[in-house]
Write a protein that holds these residues in place. Sequence first.
Motif, PDB file in Angstrom:
ATOM      1  N   MET A   4      60.541 -20.202  -3.471  1.00 18.18           N
ATOM      2  CA  MET A   4      59.261 -19.195  -2.799  1.00 18.18           C
ATOM      3  C   MET A   4      58.087 -19.233  -3.799  1.00 18.18           C
ATOM      4  SD  MET A   4      59.785 -17.338  -0.282  1.00 18.18           S
ATOM      5  CE  MET A   4      57.570 -16.252   0.441  1.00 18.18           C
ATOM      6  N   VAL A   5      57.186 -19.594  -2.871  1.00 21.04           N
ATOM      7  CA  VAL A   5      55.877 -19.798  -3.406  1.00 21.04           C
ATOM      8  C   VAL A   5      55.144 -18.668  -2.805  1.00 21.04           C
ATOM      9  CG1 VAL A   5      53.822 -20.858  -3.159  1.00 21.04           C
ATOM     10  CG2 VAL A   5      55.269 -22.346  -2.722  1.00 21.04           C
ATOM     11  N   PRO A   6      54.744 -17.394  -4.031  1.00 20.88           N
ATOM     12  CA  PRO A   6      54.232 -16.418  -3.181  1.00 20.88           C
ATOM     13  C   PRO A   6      53.184 -16.766  -2.475  1.00 20.88           C
ATOM     14  CG  PRO A   6      54.414 -16.576  -6.093  1.00 20.88           C
ATOM     15  CD  PRO A   6      55.033 -17.749  -5.146  1.00 20.88           C
ATOM     16  N   VAL A   7      52.020 -15.101  -1.906  1.00 20.11           N
ATOM     17  CA  VAL A   7      51.541 -14.967  -1.186  1.00 20.11           C
ATOM     18  C   VAL A   7      50.475 -14.864  -2.465  1.00 20.11           C
ATOM     19  CG1 VAL A   7      51.660 -13.208  -0.612  1.00 20.11           C
ATOM     20  CG2 VAL A   7      50.517 -14.612   0.544  1.00 20.11           C
ATOM     21  N   ASN A   8      50.652 -14.094  -3.333  1.00 21.26           N
ATOM     22  CA  ASN A   8      49.729 -13.975  -4.715  1.00 21.26           C
ATOM     23  C   ASN A   8      51.149 -13.675  -5.581  1.00 21.26           C
ATOM     24  OD1 ASN A   8      46.881 -13.127  -5.326  1.00 21.26           O
ATOM     25  ND2 ASN A   8      48.621 -10.768  -6.166  1.00 21.26           N
ATOM     26  N   GLU A   9      50.524 -14.080  -6.857  1.00 20.06           N
ATOM     27  CA  GLU A   9      50.554 -14.158  -8.080  1.00 20.06           C
ATOM     28  C   GLU A   9      49.308 -14.233  -9.255  1.00 20.06           C
ATOM     29  OE1 GLU A   9      53.735 -16.352 -11.423  1.00 20.06           O
ATOM     30  OE2 GLU A   9      53.631 -16.910  -9.579  1.00 20.06           O
ATOM     31  N   PRO A  10      49.341 -12.901 -10.290  1.00 22.55           N
ATOM     32  CA  PRO A  10      48.120 -12.942 -10.684  1.00 22.55           C
ATOM     33  C   PRO A  10      48.694 -13.612 -12.115  1.00 22.55           C
ATOM     34  CG  PRO A  10      49.927 -10.865 -10.513  1.00 22.55           C
ATOM     35  CD  PRO A  10      50.405 -11.168 -10.497  1.00 22.55           C
ATOM     36  N   LEU A  11      46.752 -13.508 -12.754  1.00 21.36           N
ATOM     37  CA  LEU A  11      46.956 -14.517 -13.371  1.00 21.36           C
ATOM     38  C   LEU A  11      46.981 -13.645 -14.924  1.00 21.36           C
ATOM     39  CD1 LEU A  11      47.037 -17.125 -14.482  1.00 21.36           C
ATOM     40  CD2 LEU A  11      44.857 -17.555 -15.018  1.00 21.36           C
ATOM     41  N   ASP A 310      60.796 -19.794   6.744  1.00 21.39           N
ATOM     42  CA  ASP A 310      61.557 -20.721   6.715  1.00 21.39           C
ATOM     43  C   ASP A 310      61.658 -21.329   5.740  1.00 21.39           C
ATOM     44  OD1 ASP A 310      63.336 -18.714   8.636  1.00 21.39           O
ATOM     45  OD2 ASP A 310      62.959 -19.734   9.401  1.00 21.39           O
ATOM     46  N   LYS A 311      60.024 -22.269   5.261  1.00 18.55           N
ATOM     47  CA  LYS A 311      60.741 -22.915   3.644  1.00 18.55           C
ATOM     48  C   LYS A 311      60.130 -23.128   2.510  1.00 18.55           C
ATOM     49  CE  LYS A 311      59.120 -25.962   7.797  1.00 18.55           C
ATOM     50  NZ  LYS A 311      59.668 -27.272   7.275  1.00 18.55           N
ATOM     51  N   GLY A 312      59.762 -21.310   2.305  1.00 15.79           N
ATOM     52  CA  GLY A 312      59.770 -20.801   0.948  1.00 15.79           C
ATOM     53  C   GLY A 312      58.446 -20.139   1.200  1.00 15.79           C
ATOM     54  N   ILE A 313      57.090 -20.457   2.653  1.00 11.70           N
ATOM     55  CA  ILE A 313      56.060 -19.960   2.244  1.00 11.70           C
ATOM     56  C   ILE A 313      55.484 -18.562   2.382  1.00 11.70           C
ATOM     57  CG2 ILE A 313      54.274 -20.813   1.950  1.00 11.70           C
ATOM     58  CD1 ILE A 313      55.313 -23.197   1.000  1.00 11.70           C
ATOM     59  N   GLY A 314      54.974 -17.538   1.307  1.00  9.32           N
ATOM     60  CA  GLY A 314      54.319 -17.155   1.490  1.00  9.32           C
ATOM     61  C   GLY A 314      53.012 -16.276   2.361  1.00  9.32           C
ATOM     62  N   THR A 315      53.562 -15.588   3.125  1.00 13.81           N
ATOM     63  CA  THR A 315      52.274 -15.762   3.661  1.00 13.81           C
ATOM     64  C   THR A 315      51.736 -14.144   4.607  1.00 13.81           C
ATOM     65  OG1 THR A 315      53.017 -15.211   6.410  1.00 13.81           O
ATOM     66  CG2 THR A 315      52.128 -17.562   4.960  1.00 13.81           C
ATOM     67  N   ARG A 316      50.725 -13.337   5.065  1.00 16.13           N
ATOM     68  CA  ARG A 316      50.270 -12.080   5.457  1.00 16.13           C
ATOM     69  C   ARG A 316      49.837 -12.426   6.290  1.00 16.13           C
ATOM     70  NH1 ARG A 316      53.460 -10.959   1.286  1.00 16.13           N
ATOM     71  NH2 ARG A 316      53.172  -9.682   0.567  1.00 16.13           N
ATOM     72  N   PRO A 317      49.863 -11.109   7.651  1.00 17.42           N
ATOM     73  CA  PRO A 317      49.155 -10.866   8.165  1.00 17.42           C
ATOM     74  C   PRO A 317      47.684 -10.985   7.896  1.00 17.42           C
ATOM     75  CG  PRO A 317      50.287  -9.498   8.593  1.00 17.42           C
ATOM     76  CD  PRO A 317      51.086  -9.689   7.316  1.00 17.42           C
ATOM     77  N   PHE A 318      46.458 -10.574   9.458  1.00 15.01           N
ATOM     78  CA  PHE A 318      45.178 -10.761   9.577  1.00 15.01           C
ATOM     79  C   PHE A 318      45.552  -8.751   9.416  1.00 15.01           C
ATOM     80  CE2 PHE A 318      42.730 -13.600  10.173  1.00 15.01           C
ATOM     81  CZ  PHE A 318      42.794 -14.697   9.239  1.00 15.01           C
TER      82      PHE A 318
END
Length: 375
Positions: A4-11, A310-318
């Motif tokens: 999964m590529v998360p919609v956000n990951e802090p540094l 389904d492709k492992g990509i995180g998103t968020r709605p507006f």
Amino acid sequence: MCKMVPVNEPLIMDRDKQLILQCLETGWISSEGPFIKEFEEKFANYIGKKYGVAVSSGTAALEIAVKALGLPEGSEIIVPTFTIISCVQAIVKAGLNPVLVDCDYRTFNMVPEEIERKITKNTKAIMVVHIYGLPVDMTPILDIARKYNLLIIEDAAEVIGQTYKGKLCGSFGDISVFSFYPNKHITTGEGGMILTDDENLYEKCKGYRNLCFSFDPDRRFIHEEIGWNYRMTNLQAALGITQLERIQEHINKKRWMGKKYNELLSDLQDVCYLPIPKTDYAENIYWVYTIVLKDNYPKNAKQIMKELMDKGIGTRPFFYPMHLQPVFQRMGLFKGDTYPNSEKLYEKGFYIPSGLALTEEQISEVSNALHEVLR
């Protein structure tokens, strides 16, 4: 399925861990620790305000800020409908009346012309909320505020480090608020900040965040007002200090990320709108990288977000517009209101992975996935 590529990951870096470990080793982990004051002073100095009050969240900052203004019950505050519920919630909790305005479809920010049309004899303040990466066009709003003697509450939670005509966002408000949630440009895990140049507001905010305990030791447990326990911990402040040290690096990373996405997704502009790179008053800081499907595209945001998941990509709605929120409709607010831009943005808009820990490889992976689902 791919990782999964998360919609956000802090540094989080070694310096962050070192200062947090110092808190643990010394036992200063509560809101009594010395890093609280240091963080408040450094953050206020960075933005260009006299006073800072660190709190437990951006929502807490909004609630305290609105309360501290001491507006009469029933006063009106103009606020965008396209925003997070914390903004309107703070107004309602204070016994005040939120009055909504629509947003610009491309910048996502409140429209100054709509603000002036909504002003009545009960209007006392404008809550300016900078959305997603470009700042609100402040000059006409400041002119309106002067013309009608209105206060400015500035919510700069999403644009820490962004400037409007060269001046940092958060420096324009009579009282300004910030959030340090993990998806923000600097994080304390949870946490927020209130800034002001007004010493009276500063003292009120300090009291409200700490149950309105008396500053007189002999009267500590004698309370004149109701407040909250909205304190920030020393652990959080330690992280805030080290994150603030790298704020320019974080801004540079966000703009690099936006540029990469712009390059890789430019050929999709027949089916969607990409973020505006800049306006005549600001360069986009890309707090999040937004995608808005065009009207003639047959699918809505929810459908595309599911295909990306389904492709492992995180998103968020507006944001779901405030005038459509069930909780406010049950309260009888915003009856008959309609704001077409905000409504359509919720239907057609979403954002893709945009966190500070995002790698170039992940940006390519997200871009490839978007091509697959949008073509």
